[in-house]
Scaffold this active site. Sequence first.
Site, PDB file in Angstrom:
ATOM      1  N   SER A 178       1.838  -8.106 -39.315  1.00  0.00           N
ATOM      2  CA  SER A 178       2.471  -7.349 -38.237  1.00  0.00           C
ATOM      3  C   SER A 178       2.137  -5.874 -38.322  1.00  0.00           C
ATOM      4  O   SER A 178       2.239  -5.259 -39.390  1.00  0.00           O
ATOM      5  CB  SER A 178       3.999  -7.503 -38.305  1.00  0.00           C
ATOM      6  OG  SER A 178       4.404  -8.699 -37.730  1.00  0.00           O
ATOM      7  N   HIS A 211       9.629  -4.129 -35.629  1.00  0.00           N
ATOM      8  CA  HIS A 211      10.286  -5.029 -36.582  1.00  0.00           C
ATOM      9  C   HIS A 211       9.770  -4.841 -38.011  1.00  0.00           C
ATOM     10  O   HIS A 211      10.406  -5.287 -38.959  1.00  0.00           O
ATOM     11  CB  HIS A 211      10.161  -6.496 -36.134  1.00  0.00           C
ATOM     12  CG  HIS A 211       8.824  -7.129 -36.370  1.00  0.00           C
ATOM     13  ND1 HIS A 211       7.910  -7.332 -35.356  1.00  0.00           N
ATOM     14  CD2 HIS A 211       8.253  -7.632 -37.482  1.00  0.00           C
ATOM     15  CE1 HIS A 211       6.834  -7.926 -35.839  1.00  0.00           C
ATOM     16  NE2 HIS A 211       7.023  -8.124 -37.128  1.00  0.00           N
ATOM     17  N   ASP A 261       8.564  -3.682 -29.199  1.00  0.00           N
ATOM     18  CA  ASP A 261       8.276  -3.936 -30.606  1.00  0.00           C
ATOM     19  C   ASP A 261       7.186  -3.010 -31.142  1.00  0.00           C
ATOM     20  O   ASP A 261       6.262  -3.444 -31.820  1.00  0.00           O
ATOM     21  CB  ASP A 261       7.895  -5.395 -30.843  1.00  0.00           C
ATOM     22  CG  ASP A 261       8.148  -5.819 -32.292  1.00  0.00           C
ATOM     23  OD1 ASP A 261       8.509  -4.949 -33.110  1.00  0.00           O
ATOM     24  OD2 ASP A 261       7.986  -7.012 -32.609  1.00  0.00           O
TER      25      ASP A 261
END
Length: 355
Positions: free
Chosen positions: A205, A91, A122
């Site tokens: 992230s 993402h 992911d």
Amino acid sequence: MRRLRSAHVMACVAGLAVTASSCTSGSGSAGDPVSAAPAAVAASGGGGELQSAYESTVKEVLPSVVQITTDQELGSGVVYDDKGDIVTNAHVIGNATAFQVSLATGGSPLAAKLVSSFPANDLAVIRLDSPPKGLKPARFGDSSKVAVGQIVLAMGNPLGLSSSVTQGIVSATDRTVSESASGGGTGATIPDMVQTSAAINPGNSGGALVNLDNQVIGIPTLAATDPQLGSGAAPGIGFAIPASAVKRIADQIIKNGKVTDSGRAALGVTVRGVVGPDQQPAGVAIVSVTKGGAAAKAGLESGDVITKLGGTTVTTVQSLTAALAELEPGRKVKVTYDRDGSTKTAEVTLSSLDQ
């Protein structure tokens, strides 16, 4: 600083539903790096040794954590090898194929390109066009040795604050977290995640969750929000993809250009949610069946409505995905489904969720 973008997820933790957001920031930068250390421990007799351990780990690992920038997003990554491969969250990269990578050691941003992305877990790998000399790969730890209570540091670029470090502990292991496909999320359901109290914010992230042995034990991916507070943060609840999954996926992408054995179970179907007469979720209807896939071999067809997988009741697409995340390819499982008003069962040998 530009407005942040986030993806919302639903995490199934101990029977409770909590909303979470993926930790990708809008592009931007500001201020000085932020770090946190437990003042109470620092004031105690053993504080000096612990502080030294923190400082040693930051000095050793932070040079392996990079900032990744696309036209729309900003996130983090971890140097995987000396050939310029960098692992991050799917993402973080979104639909981009070209990136600017800033090293923690400074210097001008470096160009990088996508190797491959695996949204189902992911994870993604990008590669520097011209890897610099002295590029420092991170060391990845053994996920089986991650223990609740273990001190960890989260390293990344939250809110555009480059090379930031926060601290906490491993709060739990083996969490299964389902991410929404809206707002920039991948829609992934990820098993075996590490829950941590270390602060995870937008921009973290794809960074590193690190133990005091200077090993990356996970890739920070999601931070929880309290549904009762709307989008308000639920402090101290973050999730990281375990190192074992990161290595398994990254190694395949680097070697083959794609994932060939995810270790994740699949039925080989495309599904949609259905509701009952009371307008409540009542199962998932099969839209299409993969030719030669697990469901096809067991006789399942388009139009069948799956209501149970093994002993787990299936009411939504998310519940089916979460149930599959707990199983392994090759496992035989009973699928209960409705066809033309009749309830039927079939024994399915699960296939692998790959690209």
